[in-house]
Every structure is written in structure tokens, then in C-alpha cells.
Scaffold this motif. Structure first.
Motif, PDB file in Angstrom:
ATOM      1  N   ALA A  26       0.791  -1.253  -0.119  1.00  0.00           N
ATOM      2  CA  ALA A  26       0.044  -0.057  -0.100  1.00  0.00           C
ATOM      3  C   ALA A  26       0.914   1.375   0.070  1.00  0.00           C
ATOM      4  N   ILE A  27       0.351   2.268  -0.581  1.00  0.00           N
ATOM      5  CA  ILE A  27       1.071   3.316  -0.878  1.00  0.00           C
ATOM      6  C   ILE A  27       0.449   4.780  -0.944  1.00  0.00           C
ATOM      7  N   THR A  28      -0.481   4.938   0.263  1.00  0.00           N
ATOM      8  CA  THR A  28      -0.966   6.467   0.080  1.00  0.00           C
ATOM      9  C   THR A  28      -2.089   6.612   1.278  1.00  0.00           C
ATOM     10  N   GLN A  29      -2.488   7.546   1.621  1.00  0.00           N
ATOM     11  CA  GLN A  29      -3.642   7.856   2.796  1.00  0.00           C
ATOM     12  C   GLN A  29      -4.651   8.777   2.027  1.00  0.00           C
ATOM     13  N   THR A  30      -4.591  10.117   2.259  1.00  0.00           N
ATOM     14  CA  THR A  30      -5.798  10.919   1.799  1.00  0.00           C
ATOM     15  C   THR A  30      -5.154  11.276   0.101  1.00  0.00           C
ATOM     16  N   LEU A  31      -6.221  11.897  -0.388  1.00  0.00           N
ATOM     17  CA  LEU A  31      -5.935  12.442  -1.767  1.00  0.00           C
ATOM     18  C   LEU A  31      -5.815  13.793  -1.913  1.00  0.00           C
ATOM     19  N   ILE A  36      -0.192  13.961  -1.740  1.00  0.00           N
ATOM     20  CA  ILE A  36       0.668  12.994  -2.568  1.00  0.00           C
ATOM     21  C   ILE A  36       2.039  13.540  -2.578  1.00  0.00           C
ATOM     22  N   ARG A  37       2.144  14.932  -2.741  1.00  0.00           N
ATOM     23  CA  ARG A  37       3.475  15.286  -2.754  1.00  0.00           C
ATOM     24  C   ARG A  37       4.434  15.013  -1.731  1.00  0.00           C
ATOM     25  N   ASN A  38       3.775  15.059  -0.486  1.00  0.00           N
ATOM     26  CA  ASN A  38       4.483  14.736   0.696  1.00  0.00           C
ATOM     27  C   ASN A  38       5.020  13.228   0.643  1.00  0.00           C
ATOM     28  N   LEU A  39       4.103  12.318   0.246  1.00  0.00           N
ATOM     29  CA  LEU A  39       4.449  10.897   0.124  1.00  0.00           C
ATOM     30  C   LEU A  39       5.480  10.767  -0.960  1.00  0.00           C
ATOM     31  N   SER A  77      16.966   5.416  -7.140  1.00  0.00           N
ATOM     32  CA  SER A  77      15.508   5.204  -7.546  1.00  0.00           C
ATOM     33  C   SER A  77      14.768   6.386  -7.166  1.00  0.00           C
ATOM     34  N   GLU A  78      13.870   6.848  -7.868  1.00  0.00           N
ATOM     35  CA  GLU A  78      13.079   7.849  -7.832  1.00  0.00           C
ATOM     36  C   GLU A  78      11.610   7.673  -8.101  1.00  0.00           C
ATOM     37  N   TRP A  79      10.776   8.143  -7.307  1.00  0.00           N
ATOM     38  CA  TRP A  79       9.200   7.868  -7.431  1.00  0.00           C
ATOM     39  C   TRP A  79       8.649   9.131  -7.944  1.00  0.00           C
ATOM     40  N   ASN A  80       7.583   8.805  -8.925  1.00  0.00           N
ATOM     41  CA  ASN A  80       6.567   9.942  -9.354  1.00  0.00           C
ATOM     42  C   ASN A  80       5.268   9.613  -9.198  1.00  0.00           C
ATOM     43  N   ILE A  81       4.490  10.310  -8.675  1.00  0.00           N
ATOM     44  CA  ILE A  81       3.092   9.780  -8.257  1.00  0.00           C
ATOM     45  C   ILE A  81       1.981  10.999  -8.872  1.00  0.00           C
ATOM     46  N   LYS A  82       0.887  10.215  -9.218  1.00  0.00           N
ATOM     47  CA  LYS A  82      -0.139  11.026  -9.832  1.00  0.00           C
ATOM     48  C   LYS A  82      -1.448  10.337  -9.546  1.00  0.00           C
ATOM     49  N   ARG A  83      -2.372  11.280  -9.197  1.00  0.00           N
ATOM     50  CA  ARG A  83      -3.658  10.777  -8.930  1.00  0.00           C
ATOM     51  C   ARG A  83      -4.598  10.388 -10.079  1.00  0.00           C
ATOM     52  N   LEU A  84      -5.363   9.484 -10.311  1.00  0.00           N
ATOM     53  CA  LEU A  84      -6.366   8.891 -11.222  1.00  0.00           C
ATOM     54  C   LEU A  84      -7.567   8.823 -10.939  1.00  0.00           C
ATOM     55  N   LYS A  85      -8.548   9.098 -11.690  1.00  0.00           N
ATOM     56  CA  LYS A  85     -10.011   8.945 -11.406  1.00  0.00           C
ATOM     57  C   LYS A  85     -10.431   7.444 -11.203  1.00  0.00           C
ATOM     58  N   SER A  86     -11.015   7.381 -10.200  1.00  0.00           N
ATOM     59  CA  SER A  86     -11.533   5.947  -9.707  1.00  0.00           C
ATOM     60  C   SER A  86     -12.935   5.863  -9.720  1.00  0.00           C
ATOM     61  N   ASN A  87     -13.464   4.430 -10.378  1.00  0.00           N
ATOM     62  CA  ASN A  87     -14.941   4.032 -10.387  1.00  0.00           C
ATOM     63  C   ASN A  87     -15.212   3.135  -9.744  1.00  0.00           C
ATOM     64  N   LYS A  91     -12.451   2.735  -3.241  1.00  0.00           N
ATOM     65  CA  LYS A  91     -11.154   2.766  -3.933  1.00  0.00           C
ATOM     66  C   LYS A  91     -10.688   3.991  -4.399  1.00  0.00           C
ATOM     67  N   ASP A  92      -9.245   4.244  -4.198  1.00  0.00           N
ATOM     68  CA  ASP A  92      -8.969   5.196  -5.075  1.00  0.00           C
ATOM     69  C   ASP A  92      -7.740   4.874  -6.002  1.00  0.00           C
ATOM     70  N   ILE A  93      -7.297   5.531  -6.718  1.00  0.00           N
ATOM     71  CA  ILE A  93      -6.087   5.052  -7.762  1.00  0.00           C
ATOM     72  C   ILE A  93      -4.917   6.167  -7.661  1.00  0.00           C
ATOM     73  N   LEU A  94      -3.636   5.410  -7.691  1.00  0.00           N
ATOM     74  CA  LEU A  94      -2.588   6.426  -7.828  1.00  0.00           C
ATOM     75  C   LEU A  94      -1.851   5.899  -8.937  1.00  0.00           C
ATOM     76  N   GLN A  95      -1.182   6.460  -9.960  1.00  0.00           N
ATOM     77  CA  GLN A  95      -0.491   6.074 -10.905  1.00  0.00           C
ATOM     78  C   GLN A  95       1.150   6.541 -10.325  1.00  0.00           C
TER      79      GLN A  95
END
Length: 241
Positions: A26-31, A36-39, A77-87, A91-95
Motif C-alpha cells: 500500500a502507498i497512500t492515505q488521503t488524496l 501526494i506530494r509529501n508521500l 531510485s526515484e518515485w513519481n506519483i499522480k492521482r487517477l480517477k477511480s470508478n 477505492k482510490d487510484i494512484l499512478q
């Protein structure tokens, strides 16, 4: 000319992929954008205290163990995280994109991994994570090998489907070798893959999906005079598309 004796058995370090595809991670809490930037910053700055504060106990132990593996193997290693729309309800989705490199015997090995992360918030903490659409490569050819991966993201239960890994340029007198095999999602051990000459200019495989919904994982390798490429792809097995 490729010396196949050098590559008769390749112990593919599947753990390099597994820590990116374990479906209970798992990798996140609120949207909120700030979270997301802090994560993202926490992962890039190796801030495990942030992980401890925002993950459930189970996820915290798991993610720290797996996170340590990737940092050990690919320190840059570097991480890049973006929010995606979830249907999907609740559940929420991060790219998520992970990139890194390391030098082994003067060869530069490049890690690139892309996946969608579905998750829930339970008691205000990260929990119930699922990885979807994962595709990871580790290659040391400086992208000189012109290769196309045609592996579906989703297939129906019990259906036949094709896996094609295609090298575009004519092979002429060049010999390449490769192989592909399925493996268990929760396996953390290295697995041997027996390489064979690829006279057709790639890997072309027809296979059948499992009879029950879930995630099917394929890992493989291409050995070429210009370098080597290892790859892992997750496929969703579903009842309907």
C-alpha cells in the motif's frame, strides 16, 4: 555473435520486481494534493518515519521491507506519483512510476516500473492496497535494442491470449536468446530461466488464463549482443471485460 553458453541459465532476480507487485502492498492515505506530494517526497528522501505514521501496522512492516530492497539494489531510485480517477467504490487510484539505475561491471542497468495502485483508507491509515497494470523492465542496452512488448493488461478467465515480444530490426547473422515464464505473486526467491535461441526474432507465446479471477504475472529475459533486458508484466484475469 552471442555466446549462448554464457547465458544457459539465468537466475532472474525476481525480487527486483516482486517488491513492486505484491498485491497486499500500500502507498497512500488521503488524496489531498499536499499529501501526494509529501508521500512522493518521503519515498524520494527515504523518510521511513512518514511511512510509519501513515501506514497500517501490516502495510508499514511490508512496505519498509520491500522499500529497503529496491533502495539497496537501485540506490538512485526515484518515485513519481499522480492521482487517477477511480470508478471503484471505496477505492482510490494512484499512478506510480519508479526509475533508477546502477552500475555493474561497468554496465549501466536502468530500472523503469509503471503501475496503478488501488487502495482504501482504514481508520485514517493506508490499507488494502492492490497493484494493477504493472510493467517493469531492467535493461543494460542503453535502449539500443528496438523491442516491442505486446502483453495484454486484462484477459477473461479461461481465455486464450498471445504474448509477443518483438525485435524490430532484422537479425541477419546475430543470435539472440530469451525466455518467459509465469511465477507466483508472493514468491521472493530467484527463479532460473532456461534461455533458448530465438530464431523468429522474439518471443511469441499463446497461453491460457486461469479459470478464476486474479492476477497473472509473467517474467522474462532477452539476451542480445547489445545487452540484456529483463521484464515483468502483471495481467488482470477477470470474469468480464
Amino acid at each position: 555473435m552471442l555466446n549462448l553458453n554464457l547465458f544457459k541459465y539465468i537466475s532472474v532476480p525476481l525480487y527486483l520486481f516482486i517488491y513492486l507487485i505484491i498485491p497486499d502492498s500500500a502507498i497512500t492515505q488521503t488524496l489531498k494534493v499536499n499529501f501526494i506530494r509529501n508521500l512522493e517526497n518521503a519515498l524520494n528522501n527515504r523518510d521511513l518515519e512518514f511511512i510509519r505514521k501513515n501506514f497500517s501496522d501490516y502495510e508499514n512492516q511490508n512496505i519498509q521491507k520491500q522499500f529497503s530492497k529496491i533502495i539497496n539494489d537501485f540506490p538512485s531510485s526515484e518515485w513519481n506519483i499522480k492521482r487517477l480517477k477511480s470508478n471503484i467504490p471505496n477505492k482510490d487510484i494512484l499512478q506510480i512510476k519508479v526509475s533508477g539505475k546502477k552500475i555493474v561491471d561497468e554496465d549501466i542497468h536502468i530500472l523503469e516500473s509503471n503501475f496503478d495502485f488501488l487502495f482504501s483508507i482504514v481508520n485514517g491509515k493506508i490499507d488494502e492496497g492492490i497493484i494493477k497494470n504493472l510493467f517493469t523492465t531492467i535493461r543494460n542496452d542503453d535502449k539500443k535494442i528496438d523491442i516491442i512488448f505486446k502483453i495484454p493488461d486484462k484477459v477473461l478467465t479461461g481465455s486464450k491470449y498471445d504474448i509477443d515480444i518483438i525485435l524490430n530490426k532484422p537479425l541477419e547473422e546475430v543470435i539472440i536468446a530469451g525466455a518467459i515464464k509465469p511465477h507466483q505473486v508472493n514468491s521472493i526467491f530467484e527463479q532460473e530461466i532456461l534461455l533458448e535461441p530465438l530464431v523468429a526474432g522474439g518471443i511469441f507465446k499463446m497461453t491460457r488464463a486461469p479459470s478464476k479471477p486474479g492476477i497473472q504475472i509473467w517474467s522474462g529475459i532477452i539476451a542480445h549482443p547489445k545487452g540484456m533486458i529483463t521484464f515483468t508484466k502483471s495481467i488482470d484475469v477477470v470474469d468480464e471485460i
